[in-house]
Motif scaffolding. Sequence first.
Motif, PDB file in Angstrom:
ATOM      1  N   ARG A 119       0.458  -0.597   0.432  1.00 31.37           N
ATOM      2  CA  ARG A 119       0.183   0.028  -0.400  1.00 31.37           C
ATOM      3  C   ARG A 119       1.035   1.306   0.030  1.00 31.37           C
ATOM      4  O   ARG A 119       0.325   2.642  -0.400  1.00 31.37           O
ATOM      5  CB  ARG A 119      -0.632  -0.058   0.643  1.00 31.37           C
ATOM      6  N   GLU A 120       1.954   1.119   0.727  1.00 33.37           N
ATOM      7  CA  GLU A 120       2.685   2.049   0.738  1.00 33.37           C
ATOM      8  C   GLU A 120       3.288   2.964  -0.525  1.00 33.37           C
ATOM      9  O   GLU A 120       3.588   4.081  -0.954  1.00 33.37           O
ATOM     10  CB  GLU A 120       4.365   2.374   1.532  1.00 33.37           C
ATOM     11  N   ARG A 123       0.092   4.948  -2.155  1.00 31.37           N
ATOM     12  CA  ARG A 123      -0.667   6.330  -1.676  1.00 31.37           C
ATOM     13  C   ARG A 123      -0.839   7.535  -3.109  1.00 31.37           C
ATOM     14  O   ARG A 123      -2.016   8.352  -2.462  1.00 31.37           O
ATOM     15  CB  ARG A 123       0.260   6.730  -0.719  1.00 31.37           C
ATOM     16  N   GLU A 124       0.547   8.038  -3.659  1.00 32.22           N
ATOM     17  CA  GLU A 124       0.815   8.957  -4.451  1.00 32.22           C
ATOM     18  C   GLU A 124       0.050   8.873  -5.585  1.00 32.22           C
ATOM     19  O   GLU A 124       0.101   7.799  -6.525  1.00 32.22           O
ATOM     20  CB  GLU A 124       2.011   9.348  -4.865  1.00 32.22           C
ATOM     21  N   ARG A 128      -0.639   5.558  -8.535  1.00 33.29           N
ATOM     22  CA  ARG A 128      -1.406   4.990  -8.632  1.00 33.29           C
ATOM     23  C   ARG A 128      -2.303   4.811 -10.662  1.00 33.29           C
ATOM     24  O   ARG A 128      -1.765   3.697 -11.027  1.00 33.29           O
ATOM     25  CB  ARG A 128      -3.128   5.311  -7.724  1.00 33.29           C
ATOM     26  N   ASN A 210       6.516   6.204   5.463  1.00 26.32           N
ATOM     27  CA  ASN A 210       5.714   4.735   6.137  1.00 26.32           C
ATOM     28  C   ASN A 210       6.150   3.809   5.546  1.00 26.32           C
ATOM     29  O   ASN A 210       6.341   2.458   5.836  1.00 26.32           O
ATOM     30  CB  ASN A 210       4.260   5.211   4.858  1.00 26.32           C
TER      31      ASN A 210
END
Length: 346
Positions: A119-120, A123-124, A128, A210
């Motif tokens: 997931r880390e 995030r941006e 994605r 993170n």
Amino acid sequence: MHLAINAYFWNRPNTGSGQYTRQLVYHLDRLVRDLEITLIYPQLSGQHIPQDVPPDVNIKCLPLSAGHLGKVYFEQITFPRACRNIGADIAHVPYWGSPLQSPVPLVVTVHDVTTLIVREYRREINARLYNALVSASAKAAGHIITDSQASKRDIVNHLAVLEQNVTVIYLAASLAYKPQQELLVDMTILKKYDLPDLVLAGRKPQEASNRYPDYEGLINKLDLEDHIHWAGYIDEEDKPAVYRAASSFAFVSRNEGFGLPPLEAMSCGVPVVTSNCSSLPEVIGDAGFTLDPDDERQIAGSIIATIVQEDLAANLRQKGLAQAANFSWEKTATETLMVYDQLVGQ
């Protein structure tokens, strides 16, 4: 057969994709006489041309705009256009960044899909969007190569591609990784890095995040400042000597497409303690400790055992060298050529 290779990482041999691209080209060039290879290299203004290229490998340098968008434009537009212009029979993108459309049969190597799984890393919004683009482009490729059975399972599950469209081809350690010491050279390298009891290799994270815990805070809390040394970035040519000086090598990772460092350590005759996650059990076999990355007590005990129990360490060194001998870049290149032949022949 004329092979076009995306050489984006060629001048970055300190990266996994850079090492893979170079070793693959070196061994294909040496092993296959009737294969013409052209590196399609994106060149920023003022940047060096590709270094250390075999003399009979062609180079086509094309202008690259700076930044992430420049990289995407090269991958999606410039590279496939160049493949058509040079008359390539097949194209290979040796990292997860292939074009959505290709004028010639296309192979892409997806080393792992960590940026989708963790997931880390997503995030941006830019991450994605890029993940969505390269996921779609990988599905459109003629064939996918990956480094391990674990990565193949992830690719099939997360990219929704058919198993028969993904081939596992293992990587290898270079011949520089060997147990025999080069005494004066090794001594000079060890002095260069001023190595004490416990070495944390690699660049030190600038701050906790993170992705990175507060290493410095933990070291201070445990009062270990005098025993732990951040070696910083280790030059590629220095790594074999640093491995050979180690009594034990710990590589506790949760996600690896292949895991070159443990293989390099075994090739240098160093006992390995690593995780039982992703591809690492495939690489290590029974030649080292493969443990739950959340079991700190078992990890610490295994590291200590490899240091204080000489019989155990000697056994692991022997097993590690035997296991490492199962991997070679000649085998990687030969199996990759088989994928090319199969795709061109369809």
